[in-house]
Design a protein around this motif. Sequence first.
Motif, mmCIF file in Angstrom:
data_model
loop_
_atom_site.group_PDB
_atom_site.id
_atom_site.type_symbol
_atom_site.label_atom_id
_atom_site.label_comp_id
_atom_site.label_asym_id
_atom_site.label_seq_id
_atom_site.Cartn_x
_atom_site.Cartn_y
_atom_site.Cartn_z
ATOM 1 N N LEU A 146 -8.931 0.461 -0.169
ATOM 2 C CA LEU A 146 -6.901 1.214 -0.776
ATOM 3 C C LEU A 146 -7.759 3.012 -0.400
ATOM 4 C CD1 LEU A 146 -5.067 0.811 -3.664
ATOM 5 C CD2 LEU A 146 -4.572 0.635 -1.723
ATOM 6 N N ARG A 147 -8.730 3.220 -0.805
ATOM 7 C CA ARG A 147 -9.378 4.072 0.034
ATOM 8 C C ARG A 147 -10.095 3.994 1.622
ATOM 9 N NH1 ARG A 147 -12.916 4.528 -4.817
ATOM 10 N NH2 ARG A 147 -14.415 3.559 -3.206
ATOM 11 N N CYS B 128 1.019 -1.118 -0.122
ATOM 12 C CA CYS B 128 -0.359 0.470 0.282
ATOM 13 C C CYS B 128 1.053 1.791 -0.577
ATOM 14 C CB CYS B 128 -0.970 -0.344 0.959
ATOM 15 S SG CYS B 128 -2.162 -1.303 0.816
ATOM 16 N N ARG C 188 -11.018 -4.596 -9.282
ATOM 17 C CA ARG C 188 -10.099 -3.095 -9.913
ATOM 18 C C ARG C 188 -10.577 -1.771 -8.624
ATOM 19 N NH1 ARG C 188 -5.717 -1.687 -12.133
ATOM 20 N NH2 ARG C 188 -5.827 -3.588 -12.789
ATOM 21 N N VAL D 189 -1.646 -0.121 -10.033
ATOM 22 C CA VAL D 189 -2.448 -0.536 -10.851
ATOM 23 C C VAL D 189 -1.427 -0.756 -12.299
ATOM 24 C CG1 VAL D 189 -2.667 1.616 -12.557
ATOM 25 C CG2 VAL D 189 -2.424 2.112 -10.256
ATOM 26 N N ARG E 86 1.641 0.874 -4.786
ATOM 27 C CA ARG E 86 0.262 0.955 -5.699
ATOM 28 C C ARG E 86 0.746 1.461 -7.050
ATOM 29 N NH1 ARG E 86 -3.817 4.345 -1.632
ATOM 30 N NH2 ARG E 86 -3.002 3.727 0.427
ATOM 31 N N GLU F 251 -9.359 -0.424 -5.131
ATOM 32 C CA GLU F 251 -9.602 0.776 -5.010
ATOM 33 C C GLU F 251 -10.546 1.240 -3.772
ATOM 34 O OE1 GLU F 251 -11.192 2.279 -8.813
ATOM 35 O OE2 GLU F 251 -9.022 2.170 -9.059
ATOM 36 N N ARG F 252 -11.297 0.541 -3.505
ATOM 37 C CA ARG F 252 -12.780 0.752 -2.214
ATOM 38 C C ARG F 252 -11.070 0.086 -1.249
ATOM 39 N NH1 ARG F 252 -16.106 -2.085 -4.294
ATOM 40 N NH2 ARG F 252 -15.413 -3.702 -2.351
#
Length: 409
Positions: free
Chosen positions: A183-184, A158, A176, A167, A163, A180-181
């Motif tokens: 990671l947020r 992370c 994917r 990607v 990151r 992303e969710r």
Amino acid sequence: MRIIGLDIHRAFAEAVAWQDGKLKRLGRIDMRRDRLAAFAGQLSPDDIVVVEATGNAAAVAAVMAPHVKRVVIANPKQVRLIAHAKIKTDTIDAGVLAQLYASGFLPEVWVADEPTQALRRQVTRRNQIVRQRSRLKNIIQSILHAHLVPSCPHADLCGAKGRVWLVEQVVPEDERLAIERHLREFDRLGEDLKVIERDLAFSALADEGAKRLMTVPGIDMIVALAMMAAIGDVTRFTAPRRLVSYLGLNPSVHQSGPGPAYHGRITKQGRGHARGMLVEAAWAAARAPGPLRAFFLRIRARRGQHVAAVATARKLAIVIWHLLSKGESYVWARPSLHAKKLRDLELKAGYPAARGQKGAANAYNIKNRREEERRWVEQAETAYARFVAGWTPRGPKKVRTGAATEVRR
């Protein structure tokens, strides 16, 4: 004098009074603060209230304490009469608590003061956030594993490089979006973690005991505060072995009759989070020069590295007891490293950077100073290893006398 036993739940508590060898049911009390205070106001200043340790026991004790002689919190693991009762109701549980205290067989729990309880809550919150962040990392790793993506070549999945690598990996679109969710959510928890660690840094800077513990190699701000939160008032431990037992780092013992005592695994009773922090600190101390590393290596040669880590954690607990009880710093501390730890605390707490000014922590940036301190503690490590080189483990000796074999120590 009456002894009031309270079997407390989330919404209500069952109250039973013991007086002159007789039990009397007082009924159910609503667990809202005003209703509980109203019930406490009806009690006598000579009454003693006994409750079982639960998540809200400390709050109940705080409400009841001004109205009664004493509030006692019982250790639920040791109240065997309640745990193994064949007929179990709230009234019976409350009555048993009152009877156990009246007979002098109630195992009590130490109630921490408000600053210690606040510190425990903050340490627990940080631990929860760290565990949630680790869980999110594991979920991302499982998504990559499910689609045959190799392990990340970077240390932190992370982090910035991780990151960028993430990607570039080929996964389905829904996966994917899920990554992303996650990671947020990971970043949001990171912001909360910074706020909590800033508050913890303020607490560490104001606590002489925590700063004293940070002189020990392997102990940073988090470990020091976790130990201070778990220990509270160190004077309640009259000997280091009592602190070791409180942390669950003492070995279990099995002995019966004239036979020898057999020592097994550690008991793992008491403050589990503090015990885990000490084991992590032991692994760090095993990598730093000094007598603690020599101790770790000596145990590892006989019992393996995992047993050595637990043994080193026990040794750290003993060292911590002596440091806090005597008000002294670790004798083999590295001054420049300790100054750097304190400066990192100040920066984490939000102190100004003060660039260009050379403080006490600047000595750690001087290579010759670092190497001089390292050589000094390496000499202490060598001296300890030489001192214990001739030690041999002692155990019961078996002496044969004819057909019988007796054990002699």
